[in-house]
Design an enzyme around this catalytic site. Structure first.
Site, PDB file in Angstrom:
ATOM      1  N   SER A  12      -7.156  21.199  19.765  1.00  0.00           N
ATOM      2  CA  SER A  12      -5.878  21.027  20.466  1.00  0.00           C
ATOM      3  C   SER A  12      -5.115  22.345  20.418  1.00  0.00           C
ATOM      4  O   SER A  12      -4.796  22.851  19.335  1.00  0.00           O
ATOM      5  CB  SER A  12      -5.041  19.944  19.797  1.00  0.00           C
ATOM      6  N   HIS A  37      -8.481  20.672  24.396  1.00  0.00           N
ATOM      7  CA  HIS A  37      -7.539  19.542  24.467  1.00  0.00           C
ATOM      8  C   HIS A  37      -6.117  20.074  24.647  1.00  0.00           C
ATOM      9  O   HIS A  37      -5.637  20.888  23.865  1.00  0.00           O
ATOM     10  CB  HIS A  37      -7.653  18.733  23.176  1.00  0.00           C
ATOM     11  N   ASP A  39      -2.186  19.108  25.060  1.00  0.00           N
ATOM     12  CA  ASP A  39      -1.204  18.068  24.745  1.00  0.00           C
ATOM     13  C   ASP A  39       0.082  18.281  25.520  1.00  0.00           C
ATOM     14  O   ASP A  39       0.839  19.209  25.239  1.00  0.00           O
ATOM     15  CB  ASP A  39      -0.902  18.075  23.245  1.00  0.00           C
ATOM     16  N   MET A  41       3.733  16.922  26.379  1.00  0.00           N
ATOM     17  CA  MET A  41       4.779  16.059  25.787  1.00  0.00           C
ATOM     18  C   MET A  41       6.086  16.265  26.531  1.00  0.00           C
ATOM     19  O   MET A  41       6.414  17.385  26.922  1.00  0.00           O
ATOM     20  CB  MET A  41       4.971  16.430  24.317  1.00  0.00           C
ATOM     21  N   HIS A  70      -4.103  15.507  27.784  1.00  0.00           N
ATOM     22  CA  HIS A  70      -3.550  14.304  27.138  1.00  0.00           C
ATOM     23  C   HIS A  70      -2.071  14.229  27.474  1.00  0.00           C
ATOM     24  O   HIS A  70      -1.268  15.000  26.959  1.00  0.00           O
ATOM     25  CB  HIS A  70      -3.788  14.440  25.624  1.00  0.00           C
ATOM     26  N   MET A  72       1.381  12.721  27.201  1.00  0.00           N
ATOM     27  CA  MET A  72       2.298  11.895  26.408  1.00  0.00           C
ATOM     28  C   MET A  72       3.647  11.937  27.129  1.00  0.00           C
ATOM     29  O   MET A  72       4.620  12.527  26.652  1.00  0.00           O
ATOM     30  CB  MET A  72       2.385  12.447  24.983  1.00  0.00           C
ATOM     31  N   MET A 141      -5.463   7.036  18.962  1.00  0.00           N
ATOM     32  CA  MET A 141      -4.600   7.960  18.217  1.00  0.00           C
ATOM     33  C   MET A 141      -4.688   7.630  16.727  1.00  0.00           C
ATOM     34  O   MET A 141      -4.482   6.480  16.328  1.00  0.00           O
ATOM     35  CB  MET A 141      -3.144   7.837  18.675  1.00  0.00           C
ATOM     36  N   GLY A 146       3.043  13.221  18.931  1.00  0.00           N
ATOM     37  CA  GLY A 146       4.244  14.046  18.990  1.00  0.00           C
ATOM     38  C   GLY A 146       4.106  15.371  18.261  1.00  0.00           C
ATOM     39  O   GLY A 146       4.675  16.363  18.699  1.00  0.00           O
ATOM     40  N   PHE A 147       3.343  15.375  17.188  1.00  0.00           N
ATOM     41  CA  PHE A 147       3.282  16.589  16.372  1.00  0.00           C
ATOM     42  C   PHE A 147       1.882  16.789  15.802  1.00  0.00           C
ATOM     43  O   PHE A 147       1.179  15.819  15.510  1.00  0.00           O
ATOM     44  CB  PHE A 147       4.273  16.498  15.205  1.00  0.00           C
ATOM     45  N   GLY A 149      -0.498  18.345  12.634  1.00  0.00           N
ATOM     46  CA  GLY A 149      -0.365  18.464  11.187  1.00  0.00           C
ATOM     47  C   GLY A 149       0.044  17.205  10.452  1.00  0.00           C
ATOM     48  O   GLY A 149       0.443  17.269   9.289  1.00  0.00           O
ATOM     49  N   ASP A 177      -7.736  11.431  17.790  1.00  0.00           N
ATOM     50  CA  ASP A 177      -6.788  12.552  17.862  1.00  0.00           C
ATOM     51  C   ASP A 177      -5.717  12.359  16.803  1.00  0.00           C
ATOM     52  O   ASP A 177      -4.969  11.383  16.852  1.00  0.00           O
ATOM     53  CB  ASP A 177      -6.166  12.552  19.272  1.00  0.00           C
ATOM     54  N   SER A 200      -4.618  21.469  13.776  1.00  0.00           N
ATOM     55  CA  SER A 200      -4.412  22.317  12.601  1.00  0.00           C
ATOM     56  C   SER A 200      -5.714  22.618  11.871  1.00  0.00           C
ATOM     57  O   SER A 200      -5.898  23.726  11.361  1.00  0.00           O
ATOM     58  CB  SER A 200      -3.372  21.697  11.671  1.00  0.00           C
TER      59      SER A 200
HETATM   60  C1  DX5 Z   1      -0.476  14.711  18.604  1.00  0.00           C
HETATM   61  C2  DX5 Z   1      -1.461  15.404  19.514  1.00  0.00           C
HETATM   62  C3  DX5 Z   1      -2.646  15.947  18.817  1.00  0.00           C
HETATM   63  C4  DX5 Z   1      -2.333  16.961  17.765  1.00  0.00           C
HETATM   64  C5  DX5 Z   1      -3.374  16.891  16.708  1.00  0.00           C
HETATM   65  O1  DX5 Z   1       0.489  14.096  19.386  1.00  0.00           O
HETATM   66  O2  DX5 Z   1      -1.921  14.504  20.515  1.00  0.00           O
HETATM   67  O3  DX5 Z   1      -3.599  16.440  19.740  1.00  0.00           O
HETATM   68  O4  DX5 Z   1      -2.272  18.254  18.254  1.00  0.00           O
HETATM   69  O5  DX5 Z   1      -3.031  17.781  15.702  1.00  0.00           O
HETATM   70  P1  DX5 Z   1      -3.702  17.720  14.262  1.00  0.00           P
HETATM   71  O6  DX5 Z   1      -5.167  17.869  14.428  1.00  0.00           O
HETATM   72  O7  DX5 Z   1      -3.062  18.879  13.554  1.00  0.00           O
HETATM   73  O8  DX5 Z   1      -3.326  16.391  13.669  1.00  0.00           O
HETATM   74 ZN    ZN Z   2      -3.664  15.002  21.855  1.00  0.00          ZN
END
Ligand code: DX5
Ligand code: ZN
Length: 234
Positions: A12, A37, A39, A41, A70, A72, A141, A146-147, A149, A177, A200
């Site tokens: 990602s 990937h 993301d 948002m 993806h 969101m 999921m 949203g974030f 890490g 994910d 991460s």
């Molecule tokens: C979260 C994202 C993920 C995120 C995964 O909303 O959809 O793709 O970047 O990050 P890690 O692998 O750090 O959990």
């Molecule tokens: Zn994602």
């Protein structure tokens, strides 16, 4: 894109250097990423903002593998054309993002794209059976979106296993994910996931000037997942 259930690692770029997306994409692909990937948002469906169609379009020429977008965002339908035009190969929308996910999946396919259906950790599989024939991928999921890490939510492993049984022989990917690392990848791979998103855990310790760490991280996740697959099969 041909279909297979081999383990695929999809870094990602949420964890990439935001001032350097082109170089980061080229670096992760050179280091063994199978898909990229992306993301998206909206600060509304999820409590964070990333980028829109013009940025995704700018990423496209750097992606040689598969651009996995993806979304969101809610509403999602008004933006499908723009993300298709931006060059997404796969467009994934959330079942929670609106009342008409069936229409959304139809619209993605009508745009000539692979359609993904994403489920938040609190969402069950009850409605998914009526949608599977419109899906090229289901995204489970393993964190609340949203974030990057965040900590892996283990209750989703059973959801992956039950989804794998529901899918049977149909050519539908199972993607996970959130919180995917060499420690958690075996759990979801053994349960039936084939596309592992990791942010991460791929980007940690590396940079565009020192990309070898990306390769080390990707190989560690892949080896852990493939090992668990083989163990589950014997
Ligand atoms: C979260 C994202 C993920 C995120 C995964 O909303 O959809 O793709 O970047 O990050 P890690 O692998 O750090 O959990
Ligand atoms: Zn994602």
């Amino acid at each position: 894109m041909t279909f297979d259930r081999a383990i695929k690692i999809a870094p990602s770029i949420l964890s990439a250097d935001f001032a350097n997306f082109g170089a980061e994409i080229r670096a992760i692909e050179a280091q063994g990423a199978d898909w990229v990937h992306v993301d998206v948002m909206d600060g509304h469906f999820v409590p964070n903002l990333t980028f829109g169609p013009p940025a995704v379009k700018a990423f496209r020429p750097h992606v040689r593998t598969v651009m996995d977008v993806h979304l969101m965002i809610a509403p999602v339908d008004p933006y499908l054309d723009a993300f298709a035009e931006a060059g997404a190969d796969i467009i994934t929308a959330h079942i929670e993002a609106g009342p008409h996910i069936h229409r959304t999946l139809q619209a993605i396919r009508a745009l000539g794209k692979k359609a993904g259906l994403a489920l938040n950790p609190g969402t069950g599989l009850d409605a998914v059976g009526h949608l599977l024939d419109l899906c090229d991928m289901v995204l489970v999921m393993t964190v609340n979106p949203g974030f990057g890490g965040q900590k892996f939510i283990a209750s989703q492993i059973d959801k992956v296993a039950r989804l794998r049984t529901m899918i049977g022989d149909r050519p539908i990917h199972i993607q996970v994910d959130g919180g995917v690392t060499p420690d958690t990848a075996p759990l979801v791979a053994a349960a039936g996931a084939d596309v592992l998103v990791a942010g991460s855990a791929v980007f940690k310790g590396g940079s565009v000037d020192a990309p070898a760490a990306y390769g080390t991280n990707i190989r560690a996740i892949r080896a852990a997942a493939e090992g668990a697959r083989q163990a589950a099969a014997t």
